[in-house]
Design an enzyme around this catalytic site. Structure first.
Site, mmCIF file in Angstrom:
data_model
loop_
_atom_site.group_PDB
_atom_site.id
_atom_site.type_symbol
_atom_site.label_atom_id
_atom_site.label_comp_id
_atom_site.label_asym_id
_atom_site.label_seq_id
_atom_site.Cartn_x
_atom_site.Cartn_y
_atom_site.Cartn_z
ATOM 1 N N GLU A 1 -4.818 2.743 7.108
ATOM 2 C CA GLU A 1 -4.500 2.770 5.680
ATOM 3 C C GLU A 1 -5.160 4.000 5.053
ATOM 4 O O GLU A 1 -4.660 4.594 4.117
ATOM 5 C CB GLU A 1 -5.045 1.495 5.031
ATOM 6 C CG GLU A 1 -4.691 1.366 3.584
ATOM 7 C CD GLU A 1 -5.506 0.309 2.882
ATOM 8 O OE1 GLU A 1 -6.089 0.622 1.841
ATOM 9 O OE2 GLU A 1 -5.551 -0.830 3.367
ATOM 10 N N SER B 1 -10.594 -1.347 3.721
ATOM 11 C CA SER B 1 -9.779 -1.605 4.923
ATOM 12 C C SER B 1 -9.404 -0.275 5.542
ATOM 13 O O SER B 1 -8.803 0.571 4.876
ATOM 14 C CB SER B 1 -8.483 -2.324 4.558
ATOM 15 O OG SER B 1 -8.748 -3.567 3.984
ATOM 16 N N ARG C 1 0.835 -1.223 0.000
ATOM 17 C CA ARG C 1 0.000 0.000 0.000
ATOM 18 C C ARG C 1 0.866 1.268 0.000
ATOM 19 O O ARG C 1 0.536 2.259 0.650
ATOM 20 C CB ARG C 1 -0.931 0.045 1.208
ATOM 21 C CG ARG C 1 -1.926 -1.069 1.282
ATOM 22 C CD ARG C 1 -2.936 -0.982 0.128
ATOM 23 N NE ARG C 1 -4.075 -1.820 0.399
ATOM 24 C CZ ARG C 1 -4.117 -3.138 0.186
ATOM 25 N NH1 ARG C 1 -3.085 -3.757 -0.357
ATOM 26 N NH2 ARG C 1 -5.196 -3.821 0.472
HETATM 27 N N1 EPU Z 1 -10.013 -12.358 10.053
HETATM 28 C C1 EPU Z 1 -10.498 -12.500 11.332
HETATM 29 N N2 EPU Z 1 -11.781 -12.101 11.574
HETATM 30 C C2 EPU Z 1 -12.577 -11.602 10.600
HETATM 31 C C3 EPU Z 1 -12.067 -11.448 9.294
HETATM 32 C C4 EPU Z 1 -10.767 -11.838 9.050
HETATM 33 O O1 EPU Z 1 -9.824 -12.966 12.222
HETATM 34 O O2 EPU Z 1 -13.718 -11.276 10.912
HETATM 35 C C5 EPU Z 1 -8.608 -12.799 9.792
HETATM 36 C C6 EPU Z 1 -8.615 -14.215 9.241
HETATM 37 O O3 EPU Z 1 -7.523 -14.888 9.803
HETATM 38 C C7 EPU Z 1 -8.373 -14.012 7.764
HETATM 39 C C8 EPU Z 1 -7.473 -12.814 7.789
HETATM 40 O O4 EPU Z 1 -8.009 -11.982 8.823
HETATM 41 O O5 EPU Z 1 -7.751 -15.114 7.190
HETATM 42 C C9 EPU Z 1 -7.379 -12.077 6.484
HETATM 43 O O6 EPU Z 1 -8.668 -11.624 6.118
HETATM 44 P P1 EPU Z 1 -8.993 -11.294 4.600
HETATM 45 O O7 EPU Z 1 -8.549 -12.381 3.725
HETATM 46 O O8 EPU Z 1 -10.426 -10.879 4.552
HETATM 47 O O9 EPU Z 1 -8.061 -10.097 4.200
HETATM 48 P P2 EPU Z 1 -7.465 -8.898 5.004
HETATM 49 O O10 EPU Z 1 -6.071 -9.189 5.371
HETATM 50 O O11 EPU Z 1 -8.383 -8.605 6.094
HETATM 51 C C10 EPU Z 1 -6.524 -7.645 2.884
HETATM 52 C C11 EPU Z 1 -6.651 -6.284 2.262
HETATM 53 C C12 EPU Z 1 -8.004 -6.136 1.584
HETATM 54 C C13 EPU Z 1 -8.142 -7.226 0.532
HETATM 55 C C14 EPU Z 1 -7.995 -8.578 1.224
HETATM 56 C C15 EPU Z 1 -8.047 -9.729 0.281
HETATM 57 C C16 EPU Z 1 -5.290 -4.852 3.682
HETATM 58 C C17 EPU Z 1 -5.271 -3.750 4.680
HETATM 59 N N3 EPU Z 1 -6.490 -5.261 3.289
HETATM 60 O O12 EPU Z 1 -7.509 -7.720 3.925
HETATM 61 O O13 EPU Z 1 -7.999 -4.873 0.921
HETATM 62 O O14 EPU Z 1 -9.384 -7.140 -0.138
HETATM 63 O O15 EPU Z 1 -6.717 -8.634 1.908
HETATM 64 O O16 EPU Z 1 -6.816 -9.849 -0.364
HETATM 65 O O17 EPU Z 1 -4.235 -5.315 3.278
HETATM 66 C C18 EPU Z 1 -8.652 -2.600 1.092
HETATM 67 O O18 EPU Z 1 -7.461 -2.327 1.039
HETATM 68 O O19 EPU Z 1 -9.537 -1.706 1.183
HETATM 69 C C19 EPU Z 1 -9.051 -3.990 1.098
HETATM 70 C C20 EPU Z 1 -10.314 -4.361 1.267
#
Ligand code: EPU
Length: 362
Positions: free
Chosen positions: A358, A254, A182
């Site tokens: 972010e 995010s 990012r």
């Molecule tokens: N998780 C929890 N509880 C929840 C949801 C998620 O514990 O309620 C944990 C789980 O372990 C899950 C992990 O968080 O495996 C990762 O969750 P997710 O795959 O939904 O992705 P993220 O890391 O939360 C990032 C990006 C998103 C992008 C997703 C998918 C950032 C800050 N965010 O989120 O980007 O869509 O990966 O690749 O890196 C954005 O930037 O606006 C955005 C939505």
């Protein structure tokens, strides 16, 4: 070029904050920016209030769709928006012939997901995992948007900008943009200096799927075909199950970055989790190299019991706590800030990890 005094920005930030700016400028070609900066005289087609950049209210802010911004109140200066809109495959012998790669130049004002849909419909690989991300192409190249194991910096070959200091055009190779998580020079050392006017992408004609993130592979396999469109549909469906629908609920995606911490911090979090929730509680984490580990902020926030936590009209989103939403549609910037501060403090107090937003606060 459109120049509007005292413009309403409610429709220009996906959080739906009801704020305005002293002046709003929308241009549809890089040359219009050049004449605004360099002419010193009236801008052709310009409306009433300003004749050149020097006479526009300061500070200046360039936005895409305002999908990664939190306006903290009315903006006292000038907000610029690019309406440069074209998608142009570059007919170079090495690109458009029988080769594997396709180069496509895209105006900064194209809606990001419109570009993803266009690529999928042409059968071009590269951005299908980034389907459904709100915003525009120019902002995508600034922010290095990422999802499902792909970052846009991976498929960008060049970024064309307008340099607000010299008043001229400048082109950066992808390596010069210094893309990171990012992050890019446009958010860092060169912040505020360059306006992205177009982005050149290097896409693949031959299958180049990236399906190793989460449940993406299973979702694509269930669809029964391996095409950019099938991956796009799987990504859109995963997103809609986790993220708020921008048409219904305001947010900036995010809100926090996933923290990248020394492994010792992860060991501490894991031991807190073990003591509190038992040995079977696994803390998700990903190797980030050089002794660092990425821990999902969503996990940390959820384990502070903050899903659905609400102040005024703003709340931590129930289904993905990495997102703060404008739950009522009438949330104030202070409500969002109060939720943010509570989340940061709670996570720090419990796990000793300081989350950073972010979303840019303006
Ligand atoms: N998780 C929890 N509880 C929840 C949801 C998620 O514990 O309620 C944990 C789980 O372990 C899950 C992990 O968080 O495996 C990762 O969750 P997710 O795959 O939904 O992705 P993220 O890391 O939360 C990032 C990006 C998103 C992008 C997703 C998918 C950032 C800050 N965010 O989120 O980007 O869509 O990966 O690749 O890196 C954005 O930037 O606006 C955005 C939505």
């Amino acid at each position: 070029m459109k120049i509007i005094d005292n413009a309403d920005l409610t429709g220009w930030n996906t959080f739906g904050m009801r704020v305005s700016c002293a002046c709003f400028v929308e241009y549809s070609a890089a040359e219009e920016l050049e004449s605004l900066w360099n002419s010193g005289g009236r801008v052709a087609g310009g409306a009433a209030s300003a004749s050149d950049a020097a006479s526009l209210p300061r500070p200046f802010l360039h936005i895409g769709r305002g999908s990664n911004l939190l306006f903290m109140g009315d903006f006292p200066g000038t907000v610029f928006h690019s309406d440069i809109r074209y998608i142009e495959p570059l007919a170079r012998p090495d690109d458009m012939g029988s080769g594997d790669r396709v180069r496509v130049k895209v105006g900064a004002g194209i809606v990001w997901d419109d570009f993803c849909r266009w690529c999928a419909s042409c059968g071009f690989w590269g951005v299908e995992n980034l389907s459904g991300i709100p915003g525009e192409v120019g902002a995508a190249a600034v922010q290095n948007i990422g999802a499902y194991g792909v970052e846009v910096g991976d498929v960008i070959s060049e970024v064309e900008c307008f340099d607000c200091v010299t008043g001229s055009k400048v082109t950066f190779k992808a390596s010069e943009c210094r893309y990171g998580y990012r992050d890019s020079i446009f958010k860092d050392t060169a912040k505020g200096r360059y306006v992205v006017t177009s982005v050149e992408f290097s896409l693949s004609r031959v299958p180049a799927p990236k399906l190793d993130y989460g449940h993406l592979r299973a979702a694509v396999e269930a669809a029964g075909e391996l095409t950019p469109s099938a991956v796009r549909e799987a990504v859109l469906s995963i997103r809609s199950s986790k993220l708020p629908d921008p048409a219904e609920t305001g947010s900036a995606g995010s809100f926090f970055k996933n923290p990248i911490v020394p492994r010792s911090d992860y060991v501490r979090v894991a031991s807190i989790a073990g003591l509190e929730w038992g040995e079977s509680c696994q803390v998700p984490h990903y190797d980030a190299g050089s002794g660092f580990v990425k821990i999902p902020a969503a996990w940390l926030i959820e384990h502070c019991g903050l899903k659905g936590y609400r102040i005024g009209g703003a709340a931590v989103y129930e289904r993905q706590p990495l997102v703060i939403v404008n739950l009522t549609g009438t949330a104030l910037p202070e409500d969002v800030l109060a939720v943010e501060e509570h989340v940061v403090k709670s996570v720090y107090d419990k796990f000793g990890i300081r989350l950073t937003p972010e979303v840019e606060h303006v």
